[in-house]
Structures are given as C-alpha cells and as structure tokens.
Design an enzyme around this catalytic site. Sequence first.
Site, PDB file in Angstrom:
ATOM      1  N   GLU A   1      36.790  47.333  45.343  1.00 10.27           N
ATOM      2  CA  GLU A   1      37.090  48.054  43.485  1.00 10.27           C
ATOM      3  C   GLU A   1      36.170  47.184  42.813  1.00 10.27           C
ATOM      4  O   GLU A   1      34.938  46.877  43.303  1.00 10.27           O
ATOM      5  CB  GLU A   1      38.155  46.550  43.587  1.00 10.27           C
ATOM      6  CG  GLU A   1      38.537  44.938  43.521  1.00 10.27           C
ATOM      7  CD  GLU A   1      39.756  44.444  43.888  1.00 10.27           C
ATOM      8  OE1 GLU A   1      40.606  44.834  43.041  1.00 10.27           O
ATOM      9  OE2 GLU A   1      38.811  43.347  43.822  1.00 10.27           O
TER      10      GLU A   1
ATOM     11  N   ASP B   1      37.833  38.552  35.789  1.00  8.82           N
ATOM     12  CA  ASP B   1      37.072  40.070  35.377  1.00  8.82           C
ATOM     13  C   ASP B   1      36.078  40.246  34.642  1.00  8.82           C
ATOM     14  O   ASP B   1      36.581  41.232  33.383  1.00  8.82           O
ATOM     15  CB  ASP B   1      37.599  41.186  35.443  1.00  8.82           C
ATOM     16  CG  ASP B   1      38.725  40.517  36.795  1.00  8.82           C
ATOM     17  OD1 ASP B   1      38.692  40.659  37.899  1.00  8.82           O
ATOM     18  OD2 ASP B   1      40.215  41.297  36.636  1.00  8.82           O
TER      19      ASP B   1
HETATM   20  O1  FUB Z   1      42.040  41.134  38.417  1.00 10.37           O
HETATM   21  C1  FUB Z   1      42.451  41.656  39.093  1.00 10.37           C
HETATM   22  C2  FUB Z   1      41.292  42.880  39.736  1.00 10.37           C
HETATM   23  O2  FUB Z   1      40.782  41.365  40.739  1.00 10.37           O
HETATM   24  C3  FUB Z   1      40.823  43.561  39.046  1.00 10.37           C
HETATM   25  O3  FUB Z   1      41.304  43.891  38.414  1.00 10.37           O
HETATM   26  C4  FUB Z   1      40.333  43.313  40.618  1.00 10.37           C
HETATM   27  O4  FUB Z   1      38.644  43.651  40.148  1.00 10.37           O
HETATM   28  C5  FUB Z   1      40.194  41.832  40.958  1.00 10.37           C
HETATM   29  O5  FUB Z   1      39.082  41.058  39.961  1.00 10.37           O
END
Ligand code: FUB
Length: 445
Positions: free
Chosen positions: A213, A41
């Site tokens: 997300e 991330d």
């Molecule tokens: O790294 C955990 C989660 O997975 C992140 O918050 C999302 O964006 C995905 O990459």
Amino acid sequence: MKYLLILTALVALSASSRADEKDKKIVTGTNPVITGQFTADPTARVFEGKIYMYPSHDIPSVITHHDGSAWFSMPDYHVFSSEDLTTWTDHGVILRQEDVPWGKPDAYAMWAPDCVFKDGKYYFYFPDAPAEGKGFNIGVAVADKPYGPFVPEAAPIEGVFGIDPCVLTDDDGKSYIYWSGMGLSGCRLQDNMRELDGEPLRLDTPLPEGFKEGPFVFKRNGIYYLTYPWVRNNTETLAYAISDHPLGPFEYKGLIMRESPTGCWTNHHSLVEYNGEWYLFYHHNDYSPDFDKNRSARIDRVFFNEDGTIQEVAPTLRGVGPVKATSKVEIDRYSSIEGAAIDYVDQTDLFRGWKTIFSKAGDQICFNSLDFSDDAPDHVVFCVRAPKGGQLAVTAGETAVFDIPASPEWKEISFPMPHQVTGVQDLKVESLSGQHVEVDWISFD
Ligand code: FUB
C-alpha cells in the site's frame, strides 16, 4: 426551554473548542512531530513557501475488523503547516467523513491522503468507504488555499477502487494518480484532476513480492521514484524503485527504512525537498505502544547518492527541527543514550510525553544541535523528580555539575549557569551519583 438552553450551551462550547483547535501552535522539533493527537500517513508538500503536512487522523478505536479486533478508526483530516519544522500550526479539520456526499458517514475510513496544487487550485485526494457497496473509493476535495476550506466532489473518481492516493504532476504539466488495492495502479489524470485519462496500469508486477500500500511517487533529476511500504517478512519496510517514465516499468533499488523496531505494522511515508534538504515523513506508534493503529508522524533527513540512489534512513527521536535552549528541552528525544532509560511521564496521558531516568553513575543522554544563539543563558532549570537527590553533569560547550536536591514530586529547580554558552551545541547530561533521578525537561533561561 431548559433543554434548548443546554443544547445552545453545548453547541457554543463545541464551536469554541473547534476554534481553539484551529490555528493552534505545536512546538516540538523532535519526533513525534505533533503531540496531543494522532497523525498517521503523513504526506508533506511545499506550498506558499511552507511545509504542509496532510496526515490521516487516527483516534482510539471505535470499530472492529472482520476478525473482531480493534481496527483503524479515522473520522476526518487535519492539516498542519510549518516554516521551520519545529513550530507547527494545526489548521484544524479540513474534511469530515459526514461531509463526503458519496461516503458512508460512520465508516471511520478516511485513510492516507495526498494534496497537490494545479492551476490555482489545491486538490485533496482521500480514500473513504462508499455509502453504497464495499471496499474503498478515492475522492477529491478542492480548495483555493492549502488549508481549505475543501469542498468534496459529489462522486468519487470513476474507475478507482482502492486506498492511498498519490498524485505526481510532471514537468510537462501532465498529472498521474497512483493508488493501492489488489496491487499498485497508476493512470494519467485528465486536466480537471478529477477523472482518469485512460485505463489504469498495474505497476507493481516487476517488483519483488510484498508490495502492500501507500505508494509515493516523485521526480528528482529526471528519475521517477516509486517509494512504497514493502513487507519482506512480517511488517512494513519502506522501499523504492525507479523508472524513466512516470508509469514505469519500475526497477526495485532497495530499502529506505527497515521494519519498525517495536513492531508497528504499518509505515506510511512521503519524501519532500524543502529549502534545499530532503526529508522523509513517516509514522510510528510512539504515543500508543500497545495499539499500532494509533500512529504519529515523524520526520528524518534523507540523503541521495551521486547516482540518484537513496541512502537508508535510520529513524531518530531527535528529528530534524531546530530546538531552542530557552524552550523546555525534552532530552528524552535523544540523539544517543548510554545506560539511562526512557519512560512515559504519565501512564494515564501518554501525550504528556517522556522522561529520562538516570539510575546509576555514568548513565547519560545526548541531545544534539541545541540552539543557544538567542542569548547566553544565565540559569538552567531542571524539571526533575529525585526522591533522594542526585548529581548531574551538564555539558554544553563546557561541563557544569549540579547537585539536585531531594524531591519525591516533580519540581522545577533553577541554578545559575557557571559559564557562558553560545551558538549551536550538543547537550550531554550524565549522572554522577548512583541515585534515581528523573528528568522531564531542561531549559536554559
Ligand atoms: O492509515 C490506514 C492505512 O494504514 C493507510 O491507508 C495505509 O497506508 C496504512 O498506513
């Protein structure tokens, strides 16, 4: 007394290993960017003339998902900085789950963060699981420097339930926060950067279905770009939409990156302009092929068309950093490959990286833009394993042929360079023999 002495020794040992970790230099220039630990991330920001990368920190799974499968385990955050996108400083841990006053200290839920600068302070936004209740909240930790120390606020941001915060400060000084959780939300922030200024808006509804997300919003030439992981089939692509207002409505424009060819389910990213070039930071499970919740940050160049649309980015292993010919050049981070194969050097320690395997005549690999400008090298060193020996042709400017002696174990073999090489050159290594030759790295002395 004996226990006290052992305890004191252990505390001293762990303090010294933390000190070693802090300000440790990592030199790559290729993808993945950071070795020795997982870095998911990645949010990249430019502060004090350097690139700062704020990733989350995957560790081998210690918790299970509700279906019993191994799940994301993310206990803390490191921050890394670089001036040249090749040499990175690991500034060490900037926030631990047990330091968050409102967080569950053993949730391993420090998911994707962001960090922004405003009025002399650095604001680090991070998701975490609350000690009371379910799901995720988003907290803020504040520092005077981009590498901390960051002091977390006593409570999370009120009214924000979700993950993956991203903050944009517009040219007029107003800041906006975006996050995901049952869709994409956005809201103005108060000037204190710690509270919402109004009611959140739902921003994903005009977009094609599949927003998941990881929103990242930035402004370029008056256009607001909402970039985000988008699941059109089974795993995440990176897509984008644009608007003429920071809170939309956003119009879908296309893909920035296709699905991972090896099936890593998530892809989380950021875009940043540094020294006049634009870069896409994203992640892939390079060091963990069998478990896609242990990811590693990568960087590739990104280009805009005249009309502001974004060109699709093809992920590379070569990455973007300048690599010196005098370093151990990992040719397995290739620009192109024909016939040769890549595998891990050591299956018991994947962070040791990869090797190139030449098994038949004509197998070749190219590593572009190798920097010979320091000094014309007079030797080339191969770190090789070649049970029966072999013959490699190395092209950098001109071509030279080297007879690799038989060596069943890894060995560093040095040869005089038969010609001068200067400037920046594409390096090609080709097998002329049919024998099995493995190369870990090549260096020009
Ligand atoms: O790294 C955990 C989660 O997975 C992140 O918050 C999302 O964006 C995905 O990459």
